[in-house]
Design a protein around this motif. Structure first.
Motif, PDB file in Angstrom:
ATOM      1  N   THR A   1       0.720  -1.159  -0.096  1.00 52.61           N
ATOM      2  CA  THR A   1       0.038  -0.039   0.142  1.00 52.61           C
ATOM      3  C   THR A   1       1.024   1.067  -0.027  1.00 52.61           C
ATOM      4  N   ALA A   2       1.958   1.386   0.820  1.00 49.09           N
ATOM      5  CA  ALA A   2       2.976   2.167   0.749  1.00 49.09           C
ATOM      6  C   ALA A   2       3.447   2.689  -0.821  1.00 49.09           C
ATOM      7  N   LEU A   3       3.686   1.596  -1.363  1.00 47.18           N
ATOM      8  CA  LEU A   3       4.421   1.497  -2.721  1.00 47.18           C
ATOM      9  C   LEU A   3       3.297   2.227  -3.684  1.00 47.18           C
ATOM     10  N   GLU A   4       2.027   1.690  -3.447  1.00 47.51           N
ATOM     11  CA  GLU A   4       0.989   2.081  -4.517  1.00 47.51           C
ATOM     12  C   GLU A   4       0.658   3.497  -4.176  1.00 47.51           C
ATOM     13  N   GLN A   5       0.670   4.196  -2.872  1.00 43.62           N
ATOM     14  CA  GLN A   5       0.524   5.400  -2.837  1.00 43.62           C
ATOM     15  C   GLN A   5       1.489   6.428  -3.219  1.00 43.62           C
ATOM     16  N   LEU A   6       2.915   5.901  -3.138  1.00 41.40           N
ATOM     17  CA  LEU A   6       4.109   6.180  -3.744  1.00 41.40           C
ATOM     18  C   LEU A   6       3.778   6.529  -5.149  1.00 41.40           C
ATOM     19  N   LEU A   7       3.433   5.384  -5.846  1.00 41.14           N
ATOM     20  CA  LEU A   7       3.332   5.392  -7.251  1.00 41.14           C
ATOM     21  C   LEU A   7       1.898   6.436  -7.836  1.00 41.14           C
ATOM     22  N   ALA A   8       0.955   6.470  -7.118  1.00 41.26           N
ATOM     23  CA  ALA A   8       0.091   7.380  -7.225  1.00 41.26           C
ATOM     24  C   ALA A   8       0.392   8.970  -7.125  1.00 41.26           C
ATOM     25  N   THR A   9       1.129   9.136  -6.043  1.00 48.51           N
ATOM     26  CA  THR A   9       1.663  10.523  -5.957  1.00 48.51           C
ATOM     27  C   THR A   9       2.554  11.036  -7.152  1.00 48.51           C
ATOM     28  N   ALA A  10       3.479   9.793  -7.448  1.00 47.05           N
ATOM     29  CA  ALA A  10       4.347  10.028  -8.662  1.00 47.05           C
ATOM     30  C   ALA A  10       3.579  10.446  -9.930  1.00 47.05           C
TER      31      ALA A  10
ATOM     32  N   ILE B   1       3.654  13.606 -12.289  1.00 47.42           N
ATOM     33  CA  ILE B   1       4.069  13.689 -13.608  1.00 47.42           C
ATOM     34  C   ILE B   1       3.054  14.302 -14.350  1.00 47.42           C
ATOM     35  N   ALA B   2       1.935  14.058 -14.161  1.00 45.57           N
ATOM     36  CA  ALA B   2       0.565  14.628 -14.918  1.00 45.57           C
ATOM     37  C   ALA B   2       0.695  16.289 -14.734  1.00 45.57           C
ATOM     38  N   GLU B   3       1.075  16.645 -13.496  1.00 49.24           N
ATOM     39  CA  GLU B   3       1.156  18.146 -13.319  1.00 49.24           C
ATOM     40  C   GLU B   3       2.363  18.805 -14.192  1.00 49.24           C
ATOM     41  N   LEU B   4       3.716  17.976 -14.046  1.00 49.82           N
ATOM     42  CA  LEU B   4       4.772  18.613 -15.057  1.00 49.82           C
ATOM     43  C   LEU B   4       4.467  18.647 -16.408  1.00 49.82           C
ATOM     44  N   GLU B   5       3.573  17.532 -16.719  1.00 52.23           N
ATOM     45  CA  GLU B   5       3.583  17.575 -18.311  1.00 52.23           C
ATOM     46  C   GLU B   5       2.481  18.540 -18.542  1.00 52.23           C
ATOM     47  N   ALA B   6       1.610  19.107 -17.754  1.00 55.28           N
ATOM     48  CA  ALA B   6       0.651  20.026 -17.971  1.00 55.28           C
ATOM     49  C   ALA B   6       1.568  21.525 -17.933  1.00 55.28           C
ATOM     50  N   ALA B   7       2.380  21.588 -17.159  1.00 53.20           N
ATOM     51  CA  ALA B   7       2.883  23.008 -16.822  1.00 53.20           C
ATOM     52  C   ALA B   7       3.827  23.011 -18.332  1.00 53.20           C
ATOM     53  N   LEU B   8       4.484  21.751 -18.663  1.00 56.70           N
ATOM     54  CA  LEU B   8       5.488  21.870 -19.848  1.00 56.70           C
ATOM     55  C   LEU B   8       4.490  22.209 -21.171  1.00 56.70           C
ATOM     56  N   ALA B   9       3.469  21.828 -21.388  1.00 55.75           N
ATOM     57  CA  ALA B   9       2.509  22.150 -22.414  1.00 55.75           C
ATOM     58  C   ALA B   9       2.281  23.634 -22.389  1.00 55.75           C
ATOM     59  N   SER B  10       1.895  24.072 -21.221  1.00 53.76           N
ATOM     60  CA  SER B  10       1.727  25.530 -21.080  1.00 53.76           C
ATOM     61  C   SER B  10       2.610  26.467 -21.384  1.00 53.76           C
ATOM     62  N   MET B  11       4.188  25.742 -21.096  1.00 51.10           N
ATOM     63  CA  MET B  11       5.205  26.795 -21.393  1.00 51.10           C
ATOM     64  C   MET B  11       5.520  26.657 -22.668  1.00 51.10           C
TER      65      MET B  11
END
Length: 109
Positions: free
Chosen positions: A5-14, A18-28
């Motif tokens: 469960t700790a690894l699943e939470q870590l994966l979900a957070t990652a 990644i989705a936030e960074l991809e959105a920021a990259l597209a905006s830039m």
């Protein structure tokens, strides 16, 4: 099980990060494209005035090269320049009008 469960939470957070960074990259990337489009504009391909072009010299339109000849008239041609004379035929004086504001001229005239 706790480790899974700790690894699943870590994966979900990652994945969220990644989705936030991809959105920021597209905006830039979009902002970068807009700025490049603005930089490409000058007075010849937009409604900007020529004074906004800066110090960049425009590309010459004519492909005609220099001939190598000196500018000016023919060497043997004397020319017709009027020279000043010590005894003129007549003297015509041109004097400036006194500098009076328009409002004063309207009141007096």
């Amino acid at each position: 099980m706790d480790q899974v469960t700790a690894l699943e939470q870590l994966l979900a957070t990652a994945l969220r990060r990644i989705a936030e960074l991809e959105a920021a990259l597209a905006s830039m990337a979009q902002e970068n494209a807009d700025l490049r489009r603005q930089l490409a504009k000058n007075s010849s391909n937009s409604s900007k005035p020529p004074s906004s072009d800066g110090l960049k010299k425009p590309v010459p339109r004519s492909l005609r090269g220099k001939s190598g000849k000196k500018s000016g008239g023919q060497v043997s041609h004397r020319g017709d320049t009027l020279r000043q004379t010590a005894t003129p035929d007549f003297v015509e004086r041109h004097e400036a009008e006194p500098s009076v504001p328009i409002s004063v001229r309207q009141l007096t005239g």
